[in-house]
Design a protein around this motif. Structure first.
Motif, PDB file in Angstrom:
ATOM      1  N   THR A 163       3.261   1.444   9.151  1.00 56.64           N
ATOM      2  CA  THR A 163       3.528   0.734   7.904  1.00 56.64           C
ATOM      3  C   THR A 163       2.363  -0.196   7.623  1.00 56.64           C
ATOM      4  O   THR A 163       1.481  -0.387   8.474  1.00 56.64           O
ATOM      5  CB  THR A 163       4.835  -0.079   7.977  1.00 56.64           C
ATOM      6  N   ALA A 164       2.359  -0.810   6.443  1.00 52.71           N
ATOM      7  CA  ALA A 164       1.252  -1.702   6.075  1.00 52.71           C
ATOM      8  C   ALA A 164       1.723  -2.726   5.058  1.00 52.71           C
ATOM      9  O   ALA A 164       2.726  -2.533   4.362  1.00 52.71           O
ATOM     10  CB  ALA A 164       0.088  -0.896   5.512  1.00 52.71           C
ATOM     11  N   ILE A 215      -5.927   6.064   9.573  1.00 51.98           N
ATOM     12  CA  ILE A 215      -4.898   5.864   8.555  1.00 51.98           C
ATOM     13  C   ILE A 215      -5.559   5.941   7.184  1.00 51.98           C
ATOM     14  O   ILE A 215      -6.585   5.295   6.932  1.00 51.98           O
ATOM     15  CB  ILE A 215      -4.204   4.503   8.728  1.00 51.98           C
ATOM     16  N   GLN A 216      -4.964   6.732   6.289  1.00 55.35           N
ATOM     17  CA  GLN A 216      -5.473   6.866   4.930  1.00 55.35           C
ATOM     18  C   GLN A 216      -4.395   6.416   3.939  1.00 55.35           C
ATOM     19  O   GLN A 216      -3.196   6.580   4.191  1.00 55.35           O
ATOM     20  CB  GLN A 216      -5.855   8.317   4.638  1.00 55.35           C
ATOM     21  N   GLY A 217      -4.857   5.830   2.826  1.00 56.30           N
ATOM     22  CA  GLY A 217      -3.890   5.392   1.834  1.00 56.30           C
ATOM     23  C   GLY A 217      -4.551   4.887   0.577  1.00 56.30           C
ATOM     24  O   GLY A 217      -5.776   4.945   0.413  1.00 56.30           O
ATOM     25  N   THR A 218      -3.724   4.351  -0.327  1.00 53.23           N
ATOM     26  CA  THR A 218      -4.177   3.850  -1.624  1.00 53.23           C
ATOM     27  C   THR A 218      -3.428   2.565  -1.952  1.00 53.23           C
ATOM     28  O   THR A 218      -2.240   2.431  -1.648  1.00 53.23           O
ATOM     29  CB  THR A 218      -3.897   4.883  -2.727  1.00 53.23           C
ATOM     30  N   LEU A 219      -4.125   1.638  -2.570  1.00 51.98           N
ATOM     31  CA  LEU A 219      -3.496   0.433  -3.107  1.00 51.98           C
ATOM     32  C   LEU A 219      -3.674   0.428  -4.615  1.00 51.98           C
ATOM     33  O   LEU A 219      -4.795   0.565  -5.120  1.00 51.98           O
ATOM     34  CB  LEU A 219      -4.114  -0.828  -2.506  1.00 51.98           C
ATOM     35  N   ALA A 267      -7.633   1.225  -5.161  1.00 47.21           N
ATOM     36  CA  ALA A 267      -8.545   1.212  -4.014  1.00 47.21           C
ATOM     37  C   ALA A 267      -8.037   2.222  -3.001  1.00 47.21           C
ATOM     38  O   ALA A 267      -6.927   2.084  -2.476  1.00 47.21           O
ATOM     39  CB  ALA A 267      -8.623  -0.172  -3.397  1.00 47.21           C
ATOM     40  N   ASP A 268      -8.840   3.260  -2.755  1.00 45.20           N
ATOM     41  CA  ASP A 268      -8.536   4.206  -1.686  1.00 45.20           C
ATOM     42  C   ASP A 268      -9.148   3.690  -0.396  1.00 45.20           C
ATOM     43  O   ASP A 268     -10.223   3.060  -0.396  1.00 45.20           O
ATOM     44  CB  ASP A 268      -9.106   5.583  -2.017  1.00 45.20           C
ATOM     45  N   PHE A 269      -8.495   3.934   0.716  1.00 46.44           N
ATOM     46  CA  PHE A 269      -9.026   3.420   1.979  1.00 46.44           C
ATOM     47  C   PHE A 269      -8.753   4.395   3.108  1.00 46.44           C
ATOM     48  O   PHE A 269      -7.799   5.183   3.081  1.00 46.44           O
ATOM     49  CB  PHE A 269      -8.433   2.051   2.318  1.00 46.44           C
ATOM     50  N   THR A 270      -9.640   4.338   4.098  1.00 44.98           N
ATOM     51  CA  THR A 270      -9.464   5.020   5.380  1.00 44.98           C
ATOM     52  C   THR A 270      -9.819   4.018   6.462  1.00 44.98           C
ATOM     53  O   THR A 270     -10.876   3.371   6.408  1.00 44.98           O
ATOM     54  CB  THR A 270     -10.371   6.247   5.493  1.00 44.98           C
ATOM     55  N   PRO A 287       0.826  -1.215   0.000  1.00 44.66           N
ATOM     56  CA  PRO A 287       0.000   0.000   0.000  1.00 44.66           C
ATOM     57  C   PRO A 287       0.858   1.263   0.000  1.00 44.66           C
ATOM     58  O   PRO A 287       2.011   1.266   0.446  1.00 44.66           O
ATOM     59  CB  PRO A 287      -0.802  -0.114   1.303  1.00 44.66           C
ATOM     60  N   LEU A 288       0.282   2.329  -0.478  1.00 44.96           N
ATOM     61  CA  LEU A 288       0.880   3.666  -0.391  1.00 44.96           C
ATOM     62  C   LEU A 288       0.156   4.417   0.718  1.00 44.96           C
ATOM     63  O   LEU A 288      -1.022   4.779   0.567  1.00 44.96           O
ATOM     64  CB  LEU A 288       0.744   4.409  -1.720  1.00 44.96           C
ATOM     65  N   LEU A 289       0.814   4.594   1.836  1.00 40.60           N
ATOM     66  CA  LEU A 289       0.194   5.286   2.961  1.00 40.60           C
ATOM     67  C   LEU A 289       0.352   6.795   2.779  1.00 40.60           C
ATOM     68  O   LEU A 289       1.436   7.292   2.424  1.00 40.60           O
ATOM     69  CB  LEU A 289       0.832   4.845   4.276  1.00 40.60           C
TER      70      LEU A 289
END
Length: 728
Positions: free
Chosen positions: A705-706, A642-646, A689-692, A629-631
């Motif tokens: 990290t993720a 935590i917000q990020g994108t895969l 996929a954006d995520f929060t 993932p890109l945090l």
């Protein structure tokens, strides 16, 4: 018998031994004694002396054939007792041919000869590195003064038993070309106690028989219930003890308790059961001593409280058709103190036989010290090896590679691996494994069945439960799928090597010289497929290893080879403070450093760089090289958000797992110290996929990290870490 039956308490087992000893003592009290009063070997009736040969004959027949020389209990139903009253104390009997086979219950009691004494009772602490140890073992050693020397007897055994309820006690039995003591056919409830078998009368010099004690065959489905207890069984030229089925029946329910096997009478000096480049301490099962067409079982036997040391090949071997046996509270490869290495040239404890279909299964190995073995230079064996046919065995609560304190390595200059595992469905749990030249646990394919479904649970590898460093020189756990371990005649037949479904959970893996865990698929021949799949690595603590926390590497050394390393899942682990990355993928690190020479262990290895993300990722090499993932942002107020994108494969559901960290390594990718939890996300048609995610943690550490895991279980490397921003 179910595996649970092996949980019978040691106290109950010892009750059986006590009952046998009581029976022996009662026999001594009730029977008329046959008194051997000479070292001669004749059968001269009426000559005024009683030889051992005459005494055994009369006891077998229950009549006096010697005109009053050896007064046997004529017509008595009680057991005859052969005692000794030879003038001048220490004496040697040299038979000129085989002594009569014992065919009726009898006690031959060398402790009755003037001068016999008990030297000392030694205590063995039973290791249990993760809990309360069971009661200690006690070895009581005597000093025989009656020697039975086979130098002139021909190709025979010293004492041969074909009866029930026989006791052989307090003799030194040596130099017989076959066996010191041989139990035939249906021989049951016999006791071999307080003898020196294979040494001279002082217990310090090897005067070996070919084999010390052999139990051959049994009563079909009935147990043998023979007891081998408190003996010195050393200096024999091929092996100390063999418990082995034969054409007359299987061998079941025998007890090898509290013996010194492969040492002198002090338990400290080596006196191995070996000659040249061969020799075993104890063998349960057929070994390679029977035709492949024969099939006889050695089951429900127990080996407890022994020192087993100094053999060339193996100290203890559970071999072909050895099943449901219990190995408990032994020192395998050390002296009596558990602080000095007195191991084998090859394996310390070997489970498995000479072929994969002769199963050695459902054996339990627990509370043992297994250290100081695999001493020969250039050897690639282990303190404990599970090889061909070894399946469904339990290895638990042992100290492997350390001394008896569990705080000091005892094997690094000798043994290559702690545990070598080549077969399926074995359980390795609650052990301390440290101090080896190469790997703590090494899973690989030898020949025969493939190593699937093995479980490695709750062990301490490279560290003990008190946090003391007992590192292994190589990887903590190494799993290799390659052709290098296949014997040359079989390589053309085995063009596919598959290792699958290994479960590695709840372990502490720390301080090792290379990686904490290493998974490697390597193709070394064109058309050869090496696959390592579906490994589950969960809830482990992996820290302070000199290279990476977990390394996955897929290598093709020749054109046309096919290494497959995929569907390996890493979840809920605490991975931090390793020399390299927390999770690393690489196709560039060579494997040559697994061939150790002096001084090579512990050297710094190349550290792989984090893999670049590509969208979408469909790579078929190390775990398909999934994108991490890109945090983008991590904030902390009452909760952690935590917000990020895969960016990955389109229209696919992934599990994103988050970790808190107090520090990051220099790459900013290398840590996953505190598992925080996970969410599921599904990519859209372009693979995004954006995520929060919000967690209740109020102290997640300073960095987040993720990882991402696809539906097939392929887990990515750690993402780049981002700082936690605290909001007012």
């Amino acid at each position: 018998m179910e595996k649970q039956s092996l949980k019978t308490s040691s106290a109950l087992v010892y009750c059986l031994v006590c009952l046998l000893s009581v029976s022996m003592d009662r026999a001594s009290a009730q029977a008329e004694k046959i008194v051997v009063d000479t070292t001669e070997d004749n059968e001269d009736a009426g000559d005024g002396s009683c030889t051992l040969r005459e005494a055994i004959n009369n006891a077998n027949l229950n009549i006096d054939t010697t005109n009053g020389d050896c007064l046997a209990g004529e017509g008595h139903s009680i057991i005859d007792v052969i005692t000794f009253n030879i003038p001048l104390g220490q004496q040697t009997i040299i038979p000129n041919s085989a002594l009569p086979i014992i065919t009726e219950a009898v006690v031959i009691d060398g402790t009755t000869q003037s001068g016999f004494e008990y030297t000392k009772t030694h205590s063995l602490t039973c290791p249990n590195p993760t809990g309360i140890a069971p009661h200690e073992a006690k070895i009581t050693i005597g000093r025989p003064v009656v020697e039975l020397n086979g130098v002139s007897a021909g190709n025979v055994s010293g004492i041969t038993i074909n009866a029930n309820g026989v006791v052989i006690r307090g003799l030194a039995i040596n130099r017989f070309r076959r066996y010191g003591i041989e139990l035939l056919n249906s021989s049951s409830r016999n006791v071999i106690k307080e003898n020196y078998i294979g040494t001279d009368i002082s217990g310090t010099k090897a005067n070996g028989n070919s084999r010390g004690v052999v139990i051959a065959g049994g009563k079909g489905t009935n147990p043998n219930d023979n007891v081998i207890e408190n003996n010195v069984i050393s200096g024999n030229t091929f092996l100390g003890i063999l418990v082995n089925g034969d054409e007359r029946g299987d061998s079941r329910g025998n007890y090898v308790f509290d013996n010194l096997i492969g040492t002198d009478y002090t338990g400290k000096q080596l006196l191995g059961n070996t000659q040249g480049s061969r020799g075993h301490g104890v063998v349960i099962g057929q070994g390679n001593f029977k035709s492949f067409r024969e099939r006889y079982f050695a089951e429900n036997n127990q080996v407890r409280g022994n020192v087993i040391a100094g053999s060339y090949t193996t100290n203890l071997w559970l071999s072909n058709y050895a099943s449901h046996n219990l190995v408990e509270c032994n020192y395998i490869g050390t002296d009596l103190t558990g602080t000095v290495a007195n191991g084998s040239c090859w394996d310390g404890l070997l489970i498995g036989g000479t072929r994969s279909n002769a199963l050695a299964r459902l054996n339990t190995v627990r509370y043992n010290l297994i250290s100081g073995n695999a001493q020969c230079q250039g050897n690639t064996e282990a303190n404990l090896t599970l090889q061909w046919g070894a399946t469904d065995n339990t290895i638990e609560k042992n100290l492997i590679g350390t001394d008896i304190t569990g705080e000091r390595e005892l094997s690094k200059i000798f043994s290559t691996d702690g545990i070598g595992l080549k077969q399926p469905a074995n359980l390795i749990r609650h052990n301390v494994i440290g101090g080896h030249r190469r790997h703590g646990i090494h899973i690989y394919r030898g020949r025969g069945r493939e190593p699937w479904n093995n479980q490695i649970e709750s062990n301490y590898i490279g560290i003990n439960p008190n946090g003391i460093n007992i590192n292994n020189g190589g990887d903590g756990i190494a799993i290799f799928s390659d052709i290098s371990s296949i014997f040359p005649p079989n390589k053309q037949k085995m063009m596919n090597i598959r290792i699958a479904r290994t479960s590695i959970t709840g372990n502490v893996i720390a301080n090792n010289g290379h990686n904490g865990i290493r998974l490697e698929a390597r193709g070394d021949e064109a058309g050869f497929k090496a696959s390592l799949t579906n490994t589950h690595i969960g809830q482990n603590t992996i820290r302070h290893n000199q290279a990476n926390g977990i390394l996955l590497t897929s290598i093709s050394t020749v054109t046309g080879a096919i290494p497959l390393l995929r569907n390996n899942t890493m979840t809920a682990n605490s991975i931090f403070a390793n020399g390299g990355l927390g999770i690393a993928f690489s196709a560039n690190i060579p494997t040559s450093y697994d061939v150790f020479v002096d001084g090579e262990q512990g050297r710094k290895l190349p550290t792989p760089l984090p893999t670049s993300n590509e969208a979408p990722s469909t790579d078929l090499s190390s775990n398909r090289l999934p994108n991490y993932p890109l945090l983008l942002r991590a904030t902390l107020k009452e909760k952690t958000e935590i917000q990020g994108t895969l960016l990955s494969i389109p229209n696919t559901t992934f599990v994103i797992e988050f970790f808190g960290n107090n520090n990051l390594d220099t790459s900013n990718f290398g840590e996953g110290e505190i598992p925080l939890g996970s969410i599921s996300v599904t990519t859209n048609a372009i693979g995004k996929a954006d995520f929060t995610s919000v967690f209740s943690f109020t102290n997640p550490g300073q960095w987040i990290t993720a990882t991402a895991t696809d539906p097939r279980g392929n887990t990515s490397e750690f993402s780049r870490g981002i700082p936690v921003v605290t909001l007012d």
